[in-house]
Design a protein around this motif. Structure first.
Motif, PDB file in Angstrom:
ATOM      1  N   TYR A  34       0.815  -1.219   0.000  1.00 50.00           N
ATOM      2  CA  TYR A  34       0.000   0.000   0.000  1.00 50.00           C
ATOM      3  C   TYR A  34       0.848   1.268   0.000  1.00 50.00           C
ATOM      4  O   TYR A  34       0.323   2.358   0.221  1.00 50.00           O
ATOM      5  N   ARG A  35       2.129   1.122  -0.276  1.00 49.15           N
ATOM      6  CA  ARG A  35       2.960   2.312  -0.477  1.00 49.15           C
ATOM      7  C   ARG A  35       2.425   3.051  -1.704  1.00 49.15           C
ATOM      8  O   ARG A  35       2.152   2.446  -2.737  1.00 49.15           O
ATOM      9  N   HIS A  36       2.284   4.370  -1.609  1.00 52.05           N
ATOM     10  CA  HIS A  36       1.649   5.114  -2.693  1.00 52.05           C
ATOM     11  C   HIS A  36       2.369   6.430  -2.956  1.00 52.05           C
ATOM     12  O   HIS A  36       3.097   6.961  -2.111  1.00 52.05           O
ATOM     13  N   THR A  37       2.166   6.919  -4.167  1.00 52.04           N
ATOM     14  CA  THR A  37       2.648   8.231  -4.573  1.00 52.04           C
ATOM     15  C   THR A  37       1.535   9.232  -4.329  1.00 52.04           C
ATOM     16  O   THR A  37       0.360   8.910  -4.541  1.00 52.04           O
ATOM     17  N   PRO A  38       1.857  10.456  -3.872  1.00 52.37           N
ATOM     18  CA  PRO A  38       0.781  11.423  -3.624  1.00 52.37           C
ATOM     19  C   PRO A  38      -0.053  11.678  -4.867  1.00 52.37           C
ATOM     20  O   PRO A  38       0.477  11.943  -5.940  1.00 52.37           O
ATOM     21  N   GLY A  39      -1.386  11.536  -4.700  1.00 52.78           N
ATOM     22  CA  GLY A  39      -2.315  11.713  -5.805  1.00 52.78           C
ATOM     23  C   GLY A  39      -2.967  10.419  -6.253  1.00 52.78           C
ATOM     24  O   GLY A  39      -3.931  10.446  -7.024  1.00 52.78           O
ATOM     25  N   GLN A  40      -2.472   9.258  -5.790  1.00 50.79           N
ATOM     26  CA  GLN A  40      -3.052   7.989  -6.213  1.00 50.79           C
ATOM     27  C   GLN A  40      -4.372   7.703  -5.498  1.00 50.79           C
ATOM     28  O   GLN A  40      -4.747   8.393  -4.545  1.00 50.79           O
ATOM     29  N   HIS A  41      -5.080   6.670  -5.954  1.00 45.70           N
ATOM     30  CA  HIS A  41      -6.389   6.352  -5.406  1.00 45.70           C
ATOM     31  C   HIS A  41      -6.483   4.874  -5.036  1.00 45.70           C
ATOM     32  O   HIS A  41      -5.617   4.066  -5.374  1.00 45.70           O
ATOM     33  N   LEU A  42      -7.575   4.547  -4.347  1.00 49.28           N
ATOM     34  CA  LEU A  42      -7.882   3.183  -3.947  1.00 49.28           C
ATOM     35  C   LEU A  42      -9.252   2.812  -4.499  1.00 49.28           C
ATOM     36  O   LEU A  42     -10.168   3.635  -4.521  1.00 49.28           O
ATOM     37  N   ALA A  43      -9.408   1.573  -4.928  1.00 52.78           N
ATOM     38  CA  ALA A  43     -10.723   1.044  -5.283  1.00 52.78           C
ATOM     39  C   ALA A  43     -11.245   0.265  -4.090  1.00 52.78           C
ATOM     40  O   ALA A  43     -10.549  -0.598  -3.547  1.00 52.78           O
ATOM     41  N   LEU A  44     -12.461   0.573  -3.655  1.00 50.93           N
ATOM     42  CA  LEU A  44     -13.111  -0.122  -2.546  1.00 50.93           C
ATOM     43  C   LEU A  44     -14.207  -1.012  -3.121  1.00 50.93           C
ATOM     44  O   LEU A  44     -14.913  -0.618  -4.058  1.00 50.93           O
ATOM     45  N   ARG A  45     -14.353  -2.207  -2.548  1.00 47.97           N
ATOM     46  CA  ARG A  45     -15.271  -3.201  -3.105  1.00 47.97           C
ATOM     47  C   ARG A  45     -16.172  -3.764  -2.023  1.00 47.97           C
ATOM     48  O   ARG A  45     -15.753  -3.997  -0.902  1.00 47.97           O
ATOM     49  N   ARG A  46     -17.452  -3.989  -2.401  1.00 50.42           N
ATOM     50  CA  ARG A  46     -18.378  -4.679  -1.499  1.00 50.42           C
ATOM     51  C   ARG A  46     -19.395  -5.446  -2.340  1.00 50.42           C
ATOM     52  O   ARG A  46     -19.592  -5.157  -3.531  1.00 50.42           O
ATOM     53  N   LEU A  47     -20.022  -6.427  -1.717  1.00 46.69           N
ATOM     54  CA  LEU A  47     -21.109  -7.167  -2.350  1.00 46.69           C
ATOM     55  C   LEU A  47     -22.428  -6.685  -1.778  1.00 46.69           C
ATOM     56  O   LEU A  47     -22.587  -6.559  -0.560  1.00 46.69           O
ATOM     57  N   ALA A  48     -23.389  -6.390  -2.654  1.00 45.04           N
ATOM     58  CA  ALA A  48     -24.718  -5.960  -2.228  1.00 45.04           C
ATOM     59  C   ALA A  48     -25.749  -6.659  -3.104  1.00 45.04           C
ATOM     60  O   ALA A  48     -25.724  -6.514  -4.328  1.00 45.04           O
ATOM     61  N   ASP A  49     -26.630  -7.420  -2.475  1.00 49.03           N
ATOM     62  CA  ASP A  49     -27.666  -8.160  -3.197  1.00 49.03           C
ATOM     63  C   ASP A  49     -27.067  -9.046  -4.278  1.00 49.03           C
ATOM     64  O   ASP A  49     -27.606  -9.171  -5.389  1.00 49.03           O
ATOM     65  N   GLY A  50     -25.931  -9.644  -3.953  1.00 45.34           N
ATOM     66  CA  GLY A  50     -25.290 -10.572  -4.869  1.00 45.34           C
ATOM     67  C   GLY A  50     -24.487  -9.941  -5.978  1.00 45.34           C
ATOM     68  O   GLY A  50     -23.903 -10.647  -6.803  1.00 45.34           O
TER      69      GLY A  50
END
Length: 353
Positions: A34-50
């Motif tokens: 999770y080392r990152h350069t300033p300005g980068q982003h993360l994708a967050l994931r979840r399951l909802a209703d399959g």
């Protein structure tokens, strides 16, 4: 290769009535990932209703020092989007102690700290990646200066108001802060109103030597970013010094392309393994790959985040739209798989380059 890991939520901070900041703890064994350069982003994931839901959020916390350990925590800002499946969940349900599936950092809207004058024009939640860029740059490089021009609807709707104010107090001589409110008058500073192209053309030369800026960072809604780019080009700024990240693309034109040739196939190399698969009618390259390789990288599927960037090894594709790749990347042969549709019977892409 981007991967997902479950990270615990360490804090949920209310920023405005419709925005929160999530702080995620990073276990010691994952800190390098999770080392990152300033300005980068993360994708967050979840399951909802399959169904799987992925959303991309920029890291707003400073990047770790290059020579030290990776980050102990990561912080992202989430603004509520009307009908948004993930943002509604973030504002109303996520609590300290919950675990969230988080992709390792990605994105090229970045700045490696270096001496010089830099500037940003941001709107609304577009402050999130720039907050990391400014905080990291000024802390690491004493010969750097930054001009931050931000636009928000009202003071109450402004994300990271205190964090930006703290940076201004810490670096009063090196951080120039200009705030414009579109729906509220300020007691001091600029009059209210939108930062459109006409206004920016007058405002920017009065604030700083526009063509001396080493890097311009534009982030926010499509209209603001496009207007700011046209302004800068009109003022003589070279395209190579302008960096863009668009958060909202409603109303942006989408190119309509013909149906893929009959019997088209996509060959893809991903994480060291390759395969070839037939393209179904109307599918993008990413959709074809995902049917056979669920581990293919993606986040927004809107041509914005750049997570699905791949090198076009062979064949021809046309992209519906592109708000993530710089001109030099497309010239070098990179495409956004989520926006690419085959124009030849055989298309080959490489996600590993």
């Amino acid at each position: 290769m981007a991967r997902f890991h479950r990270l615990p939520v360490a804090a949920v901070d209310r920023l405005t009535d419709d925005a929160v900041a999530l702080t995620l703890s990073v276990p010691e064994e994952l800190r390098e990932e999770y080392r990152h350069t300033p300005g980068q982003h993360l994708a967050l994931r979840r399951l909802a209703d399959g169904a799987e839901i992925r959303r991309t959020y920029s890291i707003c916390s400073p990047a770790p020092d290059a020579g030290g350990e990776g980050p102990r925590t990561l912080r992202v800002g989430v603004r509520l989007v009307e009908g948004g499946a993930f943002s509604t969940y973030a504002l109303k349900e996520i609590a300290v102690g919950d675990e969230i599936e988080v992709m390792t950092p990605a994105g090229r809207f970045t700045l490696a700290p270096a001496p010089g004058l830099y500037a940003a024009i941001v709107g609304g939640s577009g402050i999130t990646p720039v907050l990391s860029i400014v905080a990291t740059l000024l802390a690491r490089e004493p010969r750097a200066r930054f001009c931050l021009i931000r636009s928000d609807r009202t003071a109450a709707s402004t994300m990271f108001l205190e964090e930006v104010a703290d940076l201004k107090d810490r670096y009063p001589e090196r951080l120039q802060l200009v705030t414009v409110l579109s729906r509220e008058e300020q007691q001091a500073g600029l009059p209210s109103g939108r930062l459109d192209q006409d206004r920016l053309t007058t405002l920017l030369p009065s604030l700083l030597p526009v063509t001396d800026v080493a890097g311009w960072f534009l982030c926010g809604p499509y209209g603001l970013v496009q207007g700011a780019e046209r302004t800068l080009r009109g003022l003589g700024v070279g395209r190579a010094r302008i960096h863009e990240e668009i958060f909202h693309v409603d109303g942006a034109a989408r190119t309509v392309h013909p149906t893929a040739p009959a019997h088209a196939t996509v060959t893809a190399r991903l994480d060291g393994r390759g395969g070839s698969w037939p393209v179904r009618d109307g599918e993008s390259v990413l959709e074809t790959v995902l049917r056979n390789r669920p581990d293919a990288p993606y986040a927004c599927k809107g041509g914005v985040c750049g997570t699905c960037r791949a090198f076009l090894v062979g064949g021809e594709v046309r992209m519906d739209r592109n708000f993530a790749l710089e001109p030099e990347e497309t010239e070098a042969g990179y495409v956004l798989a989520c926006q690419s549709h085959p124009l030849t019977e055989a298309v080959e892409v490489d996600f590993d380059r």
